[in-house]
Design a protein around this motif. Structure first.
Motif, PDB file in Angstrom:
ATOM      1  N   LYS A 144      32.222  36.584  44.029  1.00 28.35           N
ATOM      2  CA  LYS A 144      33.676  36.474  44.133  1.00 28.35           C
ATOM      3  C   LYS A 144      34.064  35.267  44.972  1.00 28.35           C
ATOM      4  O   LYS A 144      33.302  34.829  45.844  1.00 28.35           O
ATOM      5  CB  LYS A 144      34.290  37.754  44.690  1.00 28.35           C
ATOM      6  CG  LYS A 144      34.011  38.024  46.143  1.00 28.35           C
ATOM      7  CD  LYS A 144      34.732  39.284  46.608  1.00 28.35           C
ATOM      8  CE  LYS A 144      36.211  39.167  46.393  1.00 28.35           C
ATOM      9  NZ  LYS A 144      36.945  40.380  46.712  1.00 28.35           N
TER      10      LYS A 144
ATOM     11  N   ARG B 239      29.949  47.370  43.465  1.00 26.01           N
ATOM     12  CA  ARG B 239      30.886  48.471  43.190  1.00 26.01           C
ATOM     13  C   ARG B 239      30.101  49.643  42.629  1.00 26.01           C
ATOM     14  O   ARG B 239      29.436  49.515  41.612  1.00 26.01           O
ATOM     15  CB  ARG B 239      31.975  48.031  42.219  1.00 26.01           C
ATOM     16  CG  ARG B 239      33.119  49.031  42.085  1.00 26.01           C
ATOM     17  CD  ARG B 239      34.172  48.518  41.113  1.00 26.01           C
ATOM     18  NE  ARG B 239      34.697  47.237  41.558  1.00 26.01           N
ATOM     19  CZ  ARG B 239      35.161  46.302  40.726  1.00 26.01           C
ATOM     20  NH1 ARG B 239      35.138  46.491  39.426  1.00 26.01           N
ATOM     21  NH2 ARG B 239      35.626  45.168  41.204  1.00 26.01           N
TER      22      ARG B 239
ATOM     23  N   GLN C  90      33.302  50.060  47.242  1.00 24.47           N
ATOM     24  CA  GLN C  90      33.079  48.635  47.022  1.00 24.47           C
ATOM     25  C   GLN C  90      32.820  47.917  48.347  1.00 24.47           C
ATOM     26  O   GLN C  90      33.751  47.503  49.021  1.00 24.47           O
ATOM     27  CB  GLN C  90      34.279  48.012  46.307  1.00 24.47           C
ATOM     28  CG  GLN C  90      34.095  46.534  46.005  1.00 24.47           C
ATOM     29  CD  GLN C  90      35.148  46.002  45.061  1.00 24.47           C
ATOM     30  OE1 GLN C  90      35.456  46.623  44.052  1.00 24.47           O
ATOM     31  NE2 GLN C  90      35.722  44.859  45.393  1.00 24.47           N
TER      32      GLN C  90
ATOM     33  N   LYS D  19      40.041  53.894  39.794  1.00 24.77           N
ATOM     34  CA  LYS D  19      40.266  52.996  38.668  1.00 24.77           C
ATOM     35  C   LYS D  19      40.906  53.750  37.521  1.00 24.77           C
ATOM     36  O   LYS D  19      40.601  54.920  37.286  1.00 24.77           O
ATOM     37  CB  LYS D  19      38.933  52.382  38.213  1.00 24.77           C
ATOM     38  CG  LYS D  19      39.062  51.425  37.038  1.00 24.77           C
ATOM     39  CD  LYS D  19      37.716  50.847  36.651  1.00 24.77           C
ATOM     40  CE  LYS D  19      37.868  49.946  35.427  1.00 24.77           C
ATOM     41  NZ  LYS D  19      36.584  49.363  35.013  1.00 24.77           N
TER      42      LYS D  19
ATOM     43  N   ARG E 212      42.655  48.776  39.377  1.00 34.16           N
ATOM     44  CA  ARG E 212      42.040  49.434  40.524  1.00 34.16           C
ATOM     45  C   ARG E 212      42.987  49.401  41.717  1.00 34.16           C
ATOM     46  O   ARG E 212      43.777  48.471  41.879  1.00 34.16           O
ATOM     47  CB  ARG E 212      40.736  48.727  40.916  1.00 34.16           C
ATOM     48  CG  ARG E 212      39.603  48.916  39.958  1.00 34.16           C
ATOM     49  CD  ARG E 212      38.385  48.080  40.341  1.00 34.16           C
ATOM     50  NE  ARG E 212      38.635  46.655  40.122  1.00 34.16           N
ATOM     51  CZ  ARG E 212      38.910  45.772  41.063  1.00 34.16           C
ATOM     52  NH1 ARG E 212      38.952  46.155  42.329  1.00 34.16           N
ATOM     53  NH2 ARG E 212      39.129  44.510  40.768  1.00 34.16           N
TER      54      ARG E 212
ATOM     55  N   ASP F 278      40.732  44.514  35.996  1.00 34.28           N
ATOM     56  CA  ASP F 278      39.444  44.179  35.389  1.00 34.28           C
ATOM     57  C   ASP F 278      39.648  43.793  33.933  1.00 34.28           C
ATOM     58  O   ASP F 278      40.311  44.513  33.182  1.00 34.28           O
ATOM     59  CB  ASP F 278      38.490  45.373  35.458  1.00 34.28           C
ATOM     60  CG  ASP F 278      38.160  45.753  36.892  1.00 34.28           C
ATOM     61  OD1 ASP F 278      38.180  44.876  37.759  1.00 34.28           O
ATOM     62  OD2 ASP F 278      37.885  46.950  37.135  1.00 34.28           O
TER      63      ASP F 278
ATOM     64  N   ASP G   1      34.129  41.176  32.160  1.00 33.99           N
ATOM     65  CA  ASP G   1      33.258  40.881  33.296  1.00 33.99           C
ATOM     66  C   ASP G   1      33.988  40.238  34.469  1.00 33.99           C
ATOM     67  O   ASP G   1      33.388  39.954  35.495  1.00 33.99           O
ATOM     68  CB  ASP G   1      32.112  39.969  32.863  1.00 33.99           C
ATOM     69  CG  ASP G   1      31.144  40.675  31.922  1.00 33.99           C
ATOM     70  OD1 ASP G   1      31.099  41.923  31.956  1.00 33.99           O
ATOM     71  OD2 ASP G   1      30.442  39.981  31.172  1.00 33.99           O
TER      72      ASP G   1
ATOM     73  N   SER H  30      37.264  40.118  37.326  1.00 33.21           N
ATOM     74  CA  SER H  30      38.217  40.920  38.095  1.00 33.21           C
ATOM     75  C   SER H  30      39.109  39.982  38.892  1.00 33.21           C
ATOM     76  O   SER H  30      38.642  38.977  39.415  1.00 33.21           O
ATOM     77  CB  SER H  30      37.509  41.870  39.056  1.00 33.21           C
ATOM     78  OG  SER H  30      36.703  42.790  38.379  1.00 33.21           O
TER      79      SER H  30
ATOM     80  N   ASP I 177      41.852  40.207  42.082  1.00 32.32           N
ATOM     81  CA  ASP I 177      42.299  41.095  43.152  1.00 32.32           C
ATOM     82  C   ASP I 177      43.357  40.427  44.021  1.00 32.32           C
ATOM     83  O   ASP I 177      43.253  39.243  44.343  1.00 32.32           O
ATOM     84  CB  ASP I 177      41.130  41.496  44.046  1.00 32.32           C
ATOM     85  CG  ASP I 177      40.207  42.499  43.392  1.00 32.32           C
ATOM     86  OD1 ASP I 177      40.479  43.699  43.521  1.00 32.32           O
ATOM     87  OD2 ASP I 177      39.237  42.078  42.741  1.00 32.32           O
TER      88      ASP I 177
ATOM     89  N   TYR J 132      33.250  37.800  39.328  1.00 31.46           N
ATOM     90  CA  TYR J 132      32.520  37.808  38.059  1.00 31.46           C
ATOM     91  C   TYR J 132      31.335  38.768  38.187  1.00 31.46           C
ATOM     92  O   TYR J 132      30.514  38.623  39.094  1.00 31.46           O
ATOM     93  CB  TYR J 132      32.025  36.421  37.691  1.00 31.46           C
ATOM     94  CG  TYR J 132      31.210  36.389  36.426  1.00 31.46           C
ATOM     95  CD1 TYR J 132      31.820  36.575  35.191  1.00 31.46           C
ATOM     96  CD2 TYR J 132      29.836  36.219  36.470  1.00 31.46           C
ATOM     97  CE1 TYR J 132      31.067  36.576  34.027  1.00 31.46           C
ATOM     98  CE2 TYR J 132      29.070  36.210  35.293  1.00 31.46           C
ATOM     99  CZ  TYR J 132      29.706  36.395  34.083  1.00 31.46           C
ATOM    100  OH  TYR J 132      28.983  36.406  32.931  1.00 31.46           O
ATOM    101  N   LYS J 133      31.251  39.724  37.288  1.00 31.17           N
ATOM    102  CA  LYS J 133      30.170  40.705  37.308  1.00 31.17           C
ATOM    103  C   LYS J 133      28.896  40.066  36.738  1.00 31.17           C
ATOM    104  O   LYS J 133      28.853  39.636  35.594  1.00 31.17           O
ATOM    105  CB  LYS J 133      30.562  41.929  36.472  1.00 31.17           C
ATOM    106  CG  LYS J 133      29.473  42.988  36.396  1.00 31.17           C
ATOM    107  CD  LYS J 133      29.967  44.217  35.634  1.00 31.17           C
ATOM    108  CE  LYS J 133      30.227  43.898  34.181  1.00 31.17           C
ATOM    109  NZ  LYS J 133      30.624  45.082  33.395  1.00 31.17           N
TER     110      LYS J 133
ATOM    111  N   SER K 174      25.330  45.173  35.657  1.00 29.33           N
ATOM    112  CA  SER K 174      25.737  46.535  35.980  1.00 29.33           C
ATOM    113  C   SER K 174      24.639  47.503  35.553  1.00 29.33           C
ATOM    114  O   SER K 174      23.800  47.192  34.693  1.00 29.33           O
ATOM    115  CB  SER K 174      27.059  46.889  35.294  1.00 29.33           C
ATOM    116  OG  SER K 174      26.917  46.809  33.889  1.00 29.33           O
TER     117      SER K 174
END
Length: 199
Positions: free
Chosen positions: A31, A60, A69, A104, A113, A157, A160, A162, A164, A194-195, A198
């Motif tokens: 992030k 998360r 998180q 969420k 979220r 979200d 992939d 997010s 905030d 960016y994820k 997971s």
């Protein structure tokens, strides 16, 4: 036949929405973002807001409709302090560790979220390097010398990615001007994550 297909579609959709919130899952990513600092003092000084930065990692872990998180990132907080006609600039660099609890809504890779939680900030300056700050964060060394804040925010979200937006309210005062003065730091932060993967 149409009623059967409609009923089956509703059942599958409801099942997916429920499982998306209830089945335990975890993700890890990167992030980065910007912050707008707001500084509160109890003196006659006034302060202007200036932009800063943040960059780091997040995890998360979710299940049963809730998620935890934890984050770890370096942040720079800047300000301009005015005292009559005099103007001084100050900069704070720290290693921040928010521990957020939230919920969420949504599914199919899209959702919103809402979260809140504490944040501990480990100062990085001429006397303490990033490595020392990271060591202090992991061992929670000299926790009484660190700064604390309360965080509340919301995020969106999209697959992939997010986005905030959060508010960080400073609970302790940070020293500046060679330790002769102190101020309480509050921030508005906008970040993009960016994820990476997971589970």
């Amino acid at each position: 036949m149409k009623k059967l297909l409609l009923s089956l579609s509703i059942l599958l959709g409801t099942s997916y929405l429920a499982s998306a919130q209830l089945i335990p899952n975890a993700q890890f990513g990167l992030k980065a973002g910007v912050n707008l600092s707001s500084f509160s003092t109890n003196s006659t000084f006034s302060s202007d807001k200036r932009a800063g930065y943040l960059g780091g990692v997040y995890a998360r872990i979710g299940g049963l409709g809730f998620n935890f998180q934890p984050e770890l990132y370096v942040t720079g907080k800047n300000l301009t302090i005015k005292d009559g006609t005099n103007e001084n600039k100050a900069k704070f660099t720290s290693l921040d560790v928010p521990l957020l609890l939230g919920t969420k809504v949504g599914a199919f890779g899209f959702g919103g979220r809402f979260y809140a939680g504490p944040l501990v900030s480990f100062n990085i300056n001429e006397d303490q390097s990033l490595g020392q700050g990271l060591s202090d964060a992991v061992t929670f060394k000299d926790y009484k010398k660190q700064n604390f804040a309360a965080v509340v925010g919301a995020g969106v979200d999209i697959r992939d990615f997010s986005v905030d937006l959060r508010y960080e309210a400073g609970l302790t005062k940070q020293k500046y001007n060679d330790g002769n003065s102190s101020i309480r730091v509050s921030l508005f932060t906008l970040s993009v994550a960016y994820k990476l993967f997971s589970l």
